[in-house]
Design a protein around this motif. Structure first.
Motif, PDB file in Angstrom:
ATOM      1  N   GLU A  81       0.244  -0.994   0.183  1.00 55.44           N
ATOM      2  CA  GLU A  81       0.372  -0.027   0.194  1.00 55.44           C
ATOM      3  C   GLU A  81       0.893   1.319  -0.181  1.00 55.44           C
ATOM      4  O   GLU A  81       0.517   2.376  -0.928  1.00 55.44           O
ATOM      5  N   GLN A  82       2.095   0.813   1.109  1.00 54.25           N
ATOM      6  CA  GLN A  82       2.677   3.260   0.529  1.00 54.25           C
ATOM      7  C   GLN A  82       3.483   2.434  -0.379  1.00 54.25           C
ATOM      8  O   GLN A  82       4.334   3.994  -0.353  1.00 54.25           O
ATOM      9  N   MET A  83       4.251   1.851  -1.462  1.00 55.72           N
ATOM     10  CA  MET A  83       4.774   1.873  -2.460  1.00 55.72           C
ATOM     11  C   MET A  83       4.948   2.994  -2.927  1.00 55.72           C
ATOM     12  O   MET A  83       5.619   3.392  -4.063  1.00 55.72           O
ATOM     13  N   GLY A  84       2.958   3.192  -3.686  1.00 58.16           N
ATOM     14  CA  GLY A  84       2.827   4.274  -5.316  1.00 58.16           C
ATOM     15  C   GLY A  84       2.759   3.553  -6.163  1.00 58.16           C
ATOM     16  O   GLY A  84       3.519   2.500  -6.056  1.00 58.16           O
ATOM     17  N   ALA A 413      10.827  13.180  -6.469  1.00 55.67           N
ATOM     18  CA  ALA A 413       9.783  13.306  -5.934  1.00 55.67           C
ATOM     19  C   ALA A 413       9.823  12.620  -4.431  1.00 55.67           C
ATOM     20  O   ALA A 413      10.428  11.619  -4.049  1.00 55.67           O
ATOM     21  N   ASN A 414       9.188  13.224  -3.288  1.00 56.77           N
ATOM     22  CA  ASN A 414       9.125  12.861  -2.160  1.00 56.77           C
ATOM     23  C   ASN A 414       8.377  12.348  -1.672  1.00 56.77           C
ATOM     24  O   ASN A 414       6.945  13.259  -1.443  1.00 56.77           O
ATOM     25  N   GLY A 415       8.673  11.833  -0.437  1.00 54.76           N
ATOM     26  CA  GLY A 415       7.091  10.890   0.481  1.00 54.76           C
ATOM     27  C   GLY A 415       7.371  10.547   1.879  1.00 54.76           C
ATOM     28  O   GLY A 415       7.801   9.254   1.206  1.00 54.76           O
ATOM     29  N   ALA A 416       6.534  10.199   2.676  1.00 54.92           N
ATOM     30  CA  ALA A 416       7.298   9.401   3.221  1.00 54.92           C
ATOM     31  C   ALA A 416       6.677   7.877   3.814  1.00 54.92           C
ATOM     32  O   ALA A 416       5.557   7.874   2.907  1.00 54.92           O
ATOM     33  N   VAL A 417       7.022   7.197   4.314  1.00 50.18           N
ATOM     34  CA  VAL A 417       6.730   6.021   4.139  1.00 50.18           C
ATOM     35  C   VAL A 417       6.309   4.858   5.737  1.00 50.18           C
ATOM     36  O   VAL A 417       5.564   3.848   5.623  1.00 50.18           O
ATOM     37  N   ASN A 418       6.739   6.158   6.635  1.00 47.26           N
ATOM     38  CA  ASN A 418       6.190   5.733   8.514  1.00 47.26           C
ATOM     39  C   ASN A 418       5.487   7.705   8.245  1.00 47.26           C
ATOM     40  O   ASN A 418       6.253   8.334   7.434  1.00 47.26           O
TER      41      ASN A 418
END
Length: 595
Positions: A81-84, A413-418
């Motif tokens: 779900e978090q991988m995009g 492109a940034n975005g957290a996984v936690n």
């Protein structure tokens, strides 16, 4: 159908900075902190455009490029779900402009039957250019008529003409499934996955078409992530005891797969024979290049929490993982990092391909400078990249000359996984902003995100990024995917207005084999200045495929000496008739008759 809209043009002149003397700067402390002041810029006879208006304009909705990614998250914190998901830019209909394919996720329910709901989508670029040069950009969703309404839990996309019919085909990776679509040349695609021998039940991520044996047929390299299933999902907590996504270290990494093209429309699994099965890694990013300068294509894999791999081509159908020996597998402390995206290119103008790798928050993003023989130095701190990247988790990235000054810059492109602590309790608490890093021309970078305008100021959960000149106006645009949110179209304004830098885009073709010349090495000679080098490829970044055409920024001078083309088989040509401020197509000349 979306209404056509004119591409925005900056109306004010862009201010030019021109320094004729070397500027002495104060360097930040080694390793720097987030609060350290940014280094001043060094410029040597090059210019940097300071835009009067936004450098990038977010234009997805205005142009009809409407796509929202679905994670399927239902409170179980499944790793997938978090991988995009990724995005591909490719001219599927050969009309001269870049179309857009978005990879879709969907529900992750082990009890569900046949997949329904949202699918991957294909958008046709219906760019029009008036006689006065005015451009109108719009996109039309042609998914259903093209036969690309794919419903798997998709991850990434790779593009290449595997059957040499002159049309680009599409490979889609995913969690538990993958698919190969043959481009029929009439606007439609056919699923040939089983027929081609590419059925893959593993968790595949990034992939790349590459002619590793130089036989003229594109082979396929597929990275795999973890030995994870919904049934094996573990319960993990964050530092305050709240449920959160597990670290990749909670699961076993998986080996990649190398498929050799048999030249008859099928592929054979060459993983073991080629030596690829000898090293496991939680693969997320894949890039191709000739990293030791021997004329044969190599592979670099960004692995999550496991050593990165540098697969050096032995020129006999086998590879050796020289990641550890080369210095491109670990950080300076000897530890693997949470690597995701890859930018491969010659940022320092020394004629070889260097590597930039995005990592997880706190690790900083890596810059591996190549000595031309496949030996790398971790130069992230010296280059000024450690401090500005430390607060972020990066995914999609590439070297792009966003201002056409001749030096390769970086977009991330940034975005957290936690969970981001400041966002705890909010919806989607994984939001970060993207970054733009300008190459100052002295081996150092400065962050110029503020110059980009509001489009890069909005935090979200960004993942894939694909790069290419979508409106054919002479600068590089960006499509960015959003994990569980709407995609972005960042239209670059650098080529607009008086005082803009010069540029050139090159499309190379071969007559029969490897027709789009994947792997060709293109040099642009300039009088009294270093040659600019670019690789023909569609891989790199994270889960995404970019424009296979190569783009050159030329700075203030349109003067060009010649184009030097090293074709995939090693043959070189020199073309003195290249011209600036144009998109040119170069076809390979027939070999001279044997004497």
């Amino acid at each position: 159908m979306a209404s056509a809209v004119p591409v925005l043009v900056a109306t004010a002149l862009r201010r030019k900075i021109w320094l004729l003397m070397i500027v002495v700067v104060i360097l930040p402390a080694e390793g720097g902190s987030h609060g350290a002041s940014a280094p001043q810029e060094i410029l040597r006879g090059a210019e940097r455009l300071a835009p009067a208006g936004p450098l990038f304009v977010e234009s997805a909705a205005a142009t009809g490029l409407a796509f929202t990614h679905v994670t399927g998250a239902g409170g179980q914190y499944y790793m997938a779900e978090q991988m995009g998901a990724g995005v591909a830019l490719f001219d599927y209909d050969n009309d001269g402009d870049l179309d857009v394919f978005f990879v879709q996720g969907g529900p992750l329910d082990p009890a569900s039957g046949p997949r329904t709901g949202p699918s991957s989508r294909l958008f046709r670029n219906d760019l029009t250019v008036a006689r006065n040069g005015t451009r109108s950009l719009r996109f039309t969703d042609v998914t259903d008529r093209a036969g690309l309404a794919l419903r798997i839990y998709g991850m990434g996309a790779a593009v290449g003409d595997y059957d040499n019919d002159g049309f680009l085909d599409l490979f889609v990776t995913g969690f538990g499934a993958a698919a190969l679509f043959h481009n029929s040349g009439d606007g439609t695609f056919t699923d040939v996955t089983a027929k081609a021998g590419l059925t893959d039940p593993l968790w595949s991520t990034s992939a790349a078409f590459v002619d590793y044996d130089r036989d003229g047929h594109l082979d396929l390299f597929v990275a795999h992530y973890l030995d994870f299933s919904l049934a094996s999902n573990k319960v993990c907590q964050d530092s305050v005891g709240a449920r959160d996504y597990c670290s990749p270290r909670a699961y076993k990494p998986m080996p990649a797969t190398l498929y050799r093209n048999d030249g008859r429309g099928g592929f054979t699994n060459a993983t073991q024979a080629a030596g690829i099965s000898k090293a496991y890694g939680a693969g997320l990013g894949v890039a191709t290049g000739d990293y030791n300068g021997d004329g044969w294509p190599d592979l670099y894999v960004a692995n999550d929490a496991t050593p990165n791999q540098l697969w050096i081509n032995r020129r006999d159908g086998t590879f050796a993982d020289e990641g550890l020996l080369s210095g491109a597998a670990l950080n300076a402390a000897g530890n693997p990092e949470g690597s995701m995206g890859i930018a491969s290119g010659d940022f320092d103008l020394d004629g070889d391909e260097d590597l930039f790798v995005t990592n997880i928050i706190g690790e900083t993003f890596a810059l591996y400078a190549n000595d031309g023989k496949g030996n790398f130095e971790d130069a992230r701190t010296r280059a000024g990249l450690a401090a500005p990247t430390a607060p972020y988790t990066g995914f999609g990235t590439d070297w792009i000359d966003y201002d056409n000054d001749g030096a390769l810059d970086l977009f991330v492109a940034n975005g957290a996984v936690n969970i981001v602590e400041a966002q705890r309790g909010q919806p989607r608490p994984f939001r970060m902003r993207n970054q733009l890093l300008h190459n100052a021309g002295s081996g150092r970078f400065i962050e110029t995100t503020a110059d980009a305008g509001p489009a890069l100021a909005a935090p979200d959960i960004y993942r894939g990024a694909a790069f290419g000149d979508i409106d054919n106006d002479g600068d590089v645009d960006i499509v960015v995917t959003n994990n569980g949110g709407p995609a972005q179209l960042l239209l670059n304004q650098a080529a607009h207005g008086a005082g803009s830098n010069h540029w050139m885009t090159v499309d190379v073709r071969q007559p029969a084999m490897n027709r789009f010349a994947f792997g060709a090495w293109i040099g642009l000679e300039r009088k009294g200045m270093p040659t600019l080098w670019r690789r023909v490829r569609a891989d790199g970044s994270y889960l995404s495929a970019g424009d296979r055409r190569v783009h050159f920024g030329l700075g203030i001078s349109p003067a060009i000496g010649a184009l030097v083309i090293q074709w995939p088989d090693g043959t070189r040509e020199r073309r003195p008739d290249a011209r600036a401020d144009a998109m040119i197509t170069v076809s390979r000349r027939p070999a001279p008759p044997a004497r």
